[in-house]
Design an enzyme around this catalytic site. Structure first.
Site, PDB file in Angstrom:
ATOM      1  N   GLY A 286      33.384  49.749  12.289  1.00 46.62           N
ATOM      2  CA  GLY A 286      34.230  48.591  11.496  1.00 46.62           C
ATOM      3  C   GLY A 286      35.376  49.645  11.162  1.00 46.62           C
ATOM      4  O   GLY A 286      35.160  50.688  10.503  1.00 46.62           O
TER       5      GLY A 286
ATOM      6  N   GLU B 116      25.215  51.936   8.296  1.00 45.52           N
ATOM      7  CA  GLU B 116      25.966  52.531   9.478  1.00 45.52           C
ATOM      8  C   GLU B 116      27.023  53.158   9.193  1.00 45.52           C
ATOM      9  O   GLU B 116      27.385  54.155   9.343  1.00 45.52           O
ATOM     10  CB  GLU B 116      26.053  51.236  10.437  1.00 45.52           C
TER      11      GLU B 116
ATOM     12  N   ASN C 187      38.863  51.223   9.822  1.00 48.78           N
ATOM     13  CA  ASN C 187      39.416  51.495   8.548  1.00 48.78           C
ATOM     14  C   ASN C 187      40.335  50.199   7.852  1.00 48.78           C
ATOM     15  O   ASN C 187      40.097  50.141   6.632  1.00 48.78           O
ATOM     16  CB  ASN C 187      40.116  52.979   8.286  1.00 48.78           C
TER      17      ASN C 187
ATOM     18  N   MET D 296      27.364  45.063  19.922  1.00 47.71           N
ATOM     19  CA  MET D 296      28.142  44.067  19.137  1.00 47.71           C
ATOM     20  C   MET D 296      29.185  43.821  19.845  1.00 47.71           C
ATOM     21  O   MET D 296      29.807  42.645  20.597  1.00 47.71           O
ATOM     22  CB  MET D 296      28.415  44.619  17.863  1.00 47.71           C
TER      23      MET D 296
ATOM     24  N   GLY E 176      36.790  41.560  24.394  1.00 44.15           N
ATOM     25  CA  GLY E 176      37.514  40.618  23.935  1.00 44.15           C
ATOM     26  C   GLY E 176      37.277  40.543  22.462  1.00 44.15           C
ATOM     27  O   GLY E 176      38.228  39.778  21.705  1.00 44.15           O
TER      28      GLY E 176
HETATM   29  C1  FAD Z   1      33.014  56.123  21.002  1.00 45.42           C
HETATM   30  C2  FAD Z   1      32.712  54.813  20.395  1.00 45.42           C
HETATM   31  C3  FAD Z   1      31.390  54.086  20.366  1.00 45.42           C
HETATM   32  C4  FAD Z   1      31.295  53.121  19.653  1.00 45.42           C
HETATM   33  N1  FAD Z   1      30.017  52.516  19.963  1.00 45.42           N
HETATM   34  C5  FAD Z   1      29.591  51.214  19.373  1.00 45.42           C
HETATM   35  C6  FAD Z   1      28.215  50.845  19.737  1.00 45.42           C
HETATM   36  O1  FAD Z   1      27.426  51.521  19.795  1.00 45.42           O
HETATM   37  N2  FAD Z   1      28.102  49.565  19.481  1.00 45.42           N
HETATM   38  C7  FAD Z   1      29.165  48.365  19.245  1.00 45.42           C
HETATM   39  O2  FAD Z   1      29.090  47.264  19.112  1.00 45.42           O
HETATM   40  N3  FAD Z   1      30.220  49.035  19.208  1.00 45.42           N
HETATM   41  C8  FAD Z   1      30.716  50.041  19.307  1.00 45.42           C
HETATM   42  N4  FAD Z   1      31.841  50.756  19.392  1.00 45.42           N
HETATM   43  C9  FAD Z   1      33.106  49.833  19.204  1.00 45.42           C
HETATM   44  C10 FAD Z   1      33.706  49.980  17.968  1.00 45.42           C
HETATM   45  O3  FAD Z   1      32.859  49.537  17.001  1.00 45.42           O
HETATM   46  C11 FAD Z   1      35.244  48.967  17.857  1.00 45.42           C
HETATM   47  O4  FAD Z   1      36.088  49.732  18.908  1.00 45.42           O
HETATM   48  C12 FAD Z   1      35.642  48.682  16.898  1.00 45.42           C
HETATM   49  O5  FAD Z   1      34.932  47.799  15.868  1.00 45.42           O
HETATM   50  C13 FAD Z   1      37.112  48.185  16.878  1.00 45.42           C
HETATM   51  O6  FAD Z   1      37.256  47.271  17.621  1.00 45.42           O
HETATM   52  P1  FAD Z   1      38.271  46.856  18.909  1.00 45.42           P
HETATM   53  O7  FAD Z   1      37.986  48.334  19.767  1.00 45.42           O
HETATM   54  O8  FAD Z   1      37.907  45.514  19.624  1.00 45.42           O
HETATM   55  O9  FAD Z   1      39.554  46.906  18.089  1.00 45.42           O
HETATM   56  P2  FAD Z   1      40.430  45.680  17.670  1.00 45.42           P
HETATM   57  O10 FAD Z   1      39.317  44.873  17.027  1.00 45.42           O
HETATM   58  O11 FAD Z   1      41.091  45.119  19.001  1.00 45.42           O
HETATM   59  O12 FAD Z   1      41.280  46.548  16.805  1.00 45.42           O
HETATM   60  C14 FAD Z   1      42.583  47.142  17.309  1.00 45.42           C
HETATM   61  C15 FAD Z   1      43.431  47.683  16.107  1.00 45.42           C
HETATM   62  O13 FAD Z   1      43.873  46.408  14.980  1.00 45.42           O
HETATM   63  C16 FAD Z   1      43.276  46.472  13.852  1.00 45.42           C
HETATM   64  N5  FAD Z   1      42.785  45.312  13.304  1.00 45.42           N
HETATM   65  C17 FAD Z   1      42.023  44.615  13.707  1.00 45.42           C
HETATM   66  N6  FAD Z   1      41.772  43.477  12.934  1.00 45.42           N
HETATM   67  C18 FAD Z   1      42.553  43.863  11.957  1.00 45.42           C
HETATM   68  C19 FAD Z   1      42.878  42.924  10.853  1.00 45.42           C
HETATM   69  N7  FAD Z   1      42.316  41.853  10.479  1.00 45.42           N
HETATM   70  N8  FAD Z   1      43.605  43.593   9.929  1.00 45.42           N
HETATM   71  C20 FAD Z   1      44.331  44.452  10.074  1.00 45.42           C
HETATM   72  N9  FAD Z   1      44.208  45.372  11.355  1.00 45.42           N
HETATM   73  C21 FAD Z   1      43.238  44.861  12.220  1.00 45.42           C
HETATM   74  C22 FAD Z   1      42.120  47.692  14.038  1.00 45.42           C
HETATM   75  O14 FAD Z   1      41.700  48.293  12.854  1.00 45.42           O
HETATM   76  C23 FAD Z   1      42.512  48.514  15.242  1.00 45.42           C
HETATM   77  O15 FAD Z   1      43.334  49.460  14.509  1.00 45.42           O
HETATM   78  C24 FAD Z   1      32.433  52.087  19.785  1.00 45.42           C
HETATM   79  C25 FAD Z   1      33.616  52.455  19.912  1.00 45.42           C
HETATM   80  C26 FAD Z   1      33.999  53.757  20.389  1.00 45.42           C
HETATM   81  C27 FAD Z   1      35.145  54.049  20.758  1.00 45.42           C
END
Ligand code: FAD
Length: 382
Positions: free
Chosen positions: A366, A244, A368, A125, A129
């Site tokens: 997702g 999940e 917290n 997913m 970006g």
């Molecule tokens: C070890 C690991 C395994 C993973 N495995 C998978 C996988 O198998 N498949 C997959 O698709 N993804 C995977 N992920 C990705 C993971 O789901 C994302 O990292 C996560 O959803 C957060 O997205 P981001 O990293 O882009 O952070 P961002 O969306 O950039 O968020 C950064 C910060 O801003 C906060 N934030 C964002 N939006 C808001 C809002 N509207 N209001 C308040 N705060 C907000 C977030 O909570 C976070 O603290 C994995 C990540 C890791 C680290």
């Protein structure tokens, strides 16, 4: 307190799985952490013994197990180490999409191998970006005759390196308004021309779990690999993300219980000022508080799992359990590491590894903050 959904048959499975893990996982886990990979041979052994996707029907190699079995399997894997999360992801997160939304032909082709361990799956997913903002993904899959041409990049993908089959969340209609209506799920096989695996990512924890970047450059994917209907992908995700998040919360509570167990043992053995550190009131109160909170988390989580098994709408409760339990896991990790003193900071102590592994549970599936956003929405706070 035993959960209402755990019956004698679940305990029998727990016992046999535990014995299997004592022989086939515990002795090798540190080696896997160093290698940065769980060997395929271990997946195969899990498959041979029926621990992969046991919920599948017999025709696909399962035995129609209920979700209670999934809970037990995820708990026992977590006790070995959070680095085994990729197996839970395959079992209870990725393969269900194929089983629920796939065609008869897709199921026949892939599911038996998912149960045997010949096919390892992943779900892609997140992109460089777009993580939390799932509808904002850019990976496109545009129809060209009998194929889709896929372009884009995914990151942080669990099982990315080893995956034989990746469910790619993509835009089949990049101009759709609202954007989520253009999202579809496409199953991409590892040898697809134009599909390459990027580098194995260097994480601060979950060392044995492979996490990778995936690159699609004019990858030609047969249109027959579309999972479900075009443009329905976002709805499938919103439905299945509940399980999940439950899996992540189950891992969080099992990790917390394990950290309390090893720390309780440690403080009884460690001496300072001529007595065991367990005799200090601070140690007792800290551990008593954590034990209470973990029990509260466990009780709530079990209730949510029970409702999930009954097919009730648990979107709000799953979001609550995911954020609350994983926040607690982080707290338990920090407190338990601290109670180990300097030894807690040493790699050879299990608590050090668990301290590194704990924080990610509040980020993935997702974050917290997103969980709280869902709860607020359910409360009518728009
Ligand atoms: C070890 C690991 C395994 C993973 N495995 C998978 C996988 O198998 N498949 C997959 O698709 N993804 C995977 N992920 C990705 C993971 O789901 C994302 O990292 C996560 O959803 C957060 O997205 P981001 O990293 O882009 O952070 P961002 O969306 O950039 O968020 C950064 C910060 O801003 C906060 N934030 C964002 N939006 C808001 C809002 N509207 N209001 C308040 N705060 C907000 C977030 O909570 C976070 O603290 C994995 C990540 C890791 C680290």
């Amino acid at each position: 307190m035993k959960a209402a959904y755990i019956k004698e048959e679940h305990e029998i499975l727990r016992e046999s799985l535990r014995k299997f893990l004592e022989k086939e996982a515990y002795p090798y886990f540190n080696e896997w952490e160093q290698d940065g990979l769980i060997p395929r041979s271990f997946w195969k052994k899990m498959g041979d013994l029926g621990y992969l996707c046991p919920w599948l029907g017999e025709e696909y190699g399962g035995f129609g197990a209920d979700f209670g079995y999934s809970v037990v399997i995820n708990e026992e894997l977590e006790k070995v180490g959070t680095g085994l999360i990729g197996i839970g992801l395959h079992n209870d997160i990725v393969v269900p999409y194929i089983e629920q939304y796939g065609t008869a032909e897709q199921k026949k082709r892939w599911l038996p191998k998912c149960a045997s361990g010949e096919i390892i799956t992943a779900i892609a997913m997140t992109e460089p970006g777009a993580g939390s903002d799932l509808a904002g993904i850019k990976t496109s899959a545009l129809r060209d005759g009998k194929d889709y041409i896929v372009n884009g990049e995914k990151t942080f993908i669990t099982n990315g390196i080893q995956a034989d089959l990746v469910l790619v969340v993509c835009k089949t209609d990049p101009k759709a308004d609202p954007p989520h209506k253009g999202v579809s799920l496409l199953a991409v096989e590892k040898d697809t021309p134009g599909f390459t695996k990027g580098k194995k990512l260097n994480k601060i924890g979950l060392h044995s779990q492979d996490t990778a970047e995936l690159i699609f450059e004019d990858a030609r994917v047969p249109a027959d690999n579309l999972i479900g209907k075009e443009g329905e992908g976002f709805y499938y995700l919103m439905k299945n993300l509940q399980q999940e998040r439950l899996i992540v919360a189950i891992g969080g509570i099992a990790a917390s219980e394990r950290m309390l167990e090893i720390t309780t043992q440690y403080v009884k053995e460690r001496k300072a000022f001529g007595k065991s550190i367990a005799s200090f009131q601070n140690t007792q109160f800290k551990l008593a508080e954590l034990e209470t909170e973990v029990e509260i988390g466990r009780t709530f989580l079990d209730r949510v799992v029970d409702s999930h098994i009954k097919g009730e709408d648990v979107v709000k409760e799953v979001s609550m359990a995911k954020w609350w339990v994983t926040d607690l896991t982080r707290k338990v990790a920090a407190e338990c590491m601290h109670l180990h003193g300097g030894y807690g900071y040493m790699e050879e102590y299990e608590i050090a590894r668990r301290y590194r592994d704990a924080p990610v549970s509040a980020i993935y599936a997702g974050s917290n903050e997103i969980m709280k956003q869902i709860i607020a929405k359910k409360m009518g706070l728009q």
